[in-house]
Design a protein around this motif. Sequence first.
Motif, PDB file in Angstrom:
ATOM      1  N   GLU A   1       9.851  -6.051  14.196  1.00  0.00           N
ATOM      2  CA  GLU A   1       9.546  -4.626  14.255  1.00  0.00           C
ATOM      3  C   GLU A   1       8.898  -4.273  15.594  1.00  0.00           C
ATOM      4  O   GLU A   1       9.157  -3.204  16.164  1.00  0.00           O
ATOM      5  CB  GLU A   1       8.627  -4.216  13.107  1.00  0.00           C
ATOM      6  CG  GLU A   1       8.343  -2.714  13.073  1.00  0.00           C
ATOM      7  CD  GLU A   1       7.551  -2.277  11.858  1.00  0.00           C
ATOM      8  OE1 GLU A   1       7.765  -1.144  11.397  1.00  0.00           O
ATOM      9  OE2 GLU A   1       6.710  -3.060  11.382  1.00  0.00           O
TER      10      GLU A   1
ATOM     11  N   GLY B   1       9.060   1.570   9.904  1.00  0.00           N
ATOM     12  CA  GLY B   1       9.192   0.945   8.598  1.00  0.00           C
ATOM     13  C   GLY B   1      10.557   1.106   7.958  1.00  0.00           C
ATOM     14  O   GLY B   1      10.799   0.574   6.875  1.00  0.00           O
TER      15      GLY B   1
ATOM     16  N   ASN C   1       4.968  -7.240  12.151  1.00  0.00           N
ATOM     17  CA  ASN C   1       6.230  -7.966  12.082  1.00  0.00           C
ATOM     18  C   ASN C   1       6.770  -8.085  13.502  1.00  0.00           C
ATOM     19  O   ASN C   1       6.981  -7.077  14.189  1.00  0.00           O
ATOM     20  CB  ASN C   1       7.214  -7.206  11.182  1.00  0.00           C
ATOM     21  CG  ASN C   1       8.534  -7.936  10.991  1.00  0.00           C
ATOM     22  OD1 ASN C   1       9.238  -8.222  11.952  1.00  0.00           O
ATOM     23  ND2 ASN C   1       8.875  -8.193   9.746  1.00  0.00           N
TER      24      ASN C   1
ATOM     25  N   MET D   1       9.360  -3.828   5.247  1.00  0.00           N
ATOM     26  CA  MET D   1       8.338  -3.045   5.943  1.00  0.00           C
ATOM     27  C   MET D   1       8.134  -1.664   5.327  1.00  0.00           C
ATOM     28  O   MET D   1       7.041  -1.099   5.394  1.00  0.00           O
ATOM     29  CB  MET D   1       8.717  -2.905   7.430  1.00  0.00           C
ATOM     30  CG  MET D   1       8.903  -4.233   8.153  1.00  0.00           C
ATOM     31  SD  MET D   1       7.580  -5.429   7.844  1.00  0.00           S
ATOM     32  CE  MET D   1       6.183  -4.578   8.534  1.00  0.00           C
TER      33      MET D   1
END
Length: 369
Positions: A124, A163, A121, A358
Amino acid sequence: MSLRPAPIPDLPSPVLAIESSCDDTACAIVGADGTIMAEATLSQSGHVPFGGVVPEIAARAHLGALPALVRDVLARAGMRPGDIGAVAASCGPGLIGGLIVGANFAKGLAIALERPFIAVNHIEAHALTARLPGIAPDGAPFPYLLLLVSGGHCQCIAVEGVGRYRRLGGTIDDAAGEAFDKVAKMLGLGWPGGPAVEALAREGDPAAFALPRPLMGRAGCDFSFSGLKTAVAQKLAPYDRDALPHGVAAGLAASFQLAVSDIVADRIGHALDMMPDARGLVAAGGVAANTVLRARLTDIAHARGLPFAAPPLRLCTDNAVMVAWAAIETMREAVARGLPIPDDIALRPRPRWPLGEMAARLAAPQAGT
């Protein structure tokens, strides 16, 4: 004492990563301990006449650049393809054409080498960049507050672990980088606008023009830059752009930059109030390269007894090092939870990929598609 992560047996390493979510084509090779073995980024110039990124041009440029770029980083690292332990690529959010090109190229490489493919991602990756060894004095321990400021994003995110993310606030109209780009265009400057406005602002008086600070002082940590952009346009209305006095342009650039930093400083103060357990303040994204903004954020963090961390300038904008590091953090977290190394070969690129999804990737034995 080394700040590099302790080695994990059998963790695939090194990781070859590809970033192609917008207009920069990037590739990097990073070891499991965070050692950057090679990196390269090609910035596209074909969008300059249009004043912004044209998705079709970007996708075609990625397709043409990737084979040579991958060969280049392998040569710089002194490696052969078979020396790679895992392959990663940005799979969202971003421009879908560029994401498809980069992800499919990386997947093909992973299949040919019989290596795991890690879908990353893009947000992220920005969120975890400060944890690269050597960026933050203490390694940026969780939880910390992330300010993500770029051409497409302006968000305050509570980063609680790999996450685990909570969006505290974000822009309700333009992103900060988008506002910089639009103001640069009004002033007759080049694109991208952030560096051009910052350079011109050094020659101007930040108090030259009274500009609004939208949402400043209000509860929460949402942002708004559209009204500020409109105010700049109104200040320019009496002038012919081709005959705009340099002093006026410099004063507007400096006043605009100060207004942006004031807005961000106010919003970050509110965000820190919303996250009393924060152990640090982190900035990432292209606008985080702005030196005036960095100075303000440093002062805010230190006033609260918190460390401030931001990547070096080359890692603020889109790059493949952050993609590789996010893949490494994901693999380490999977191993720590007793899960298999993710292999996301079936995951499709997505123009939108909320950070809230996530956590699910690390909650089940097999990452979802």
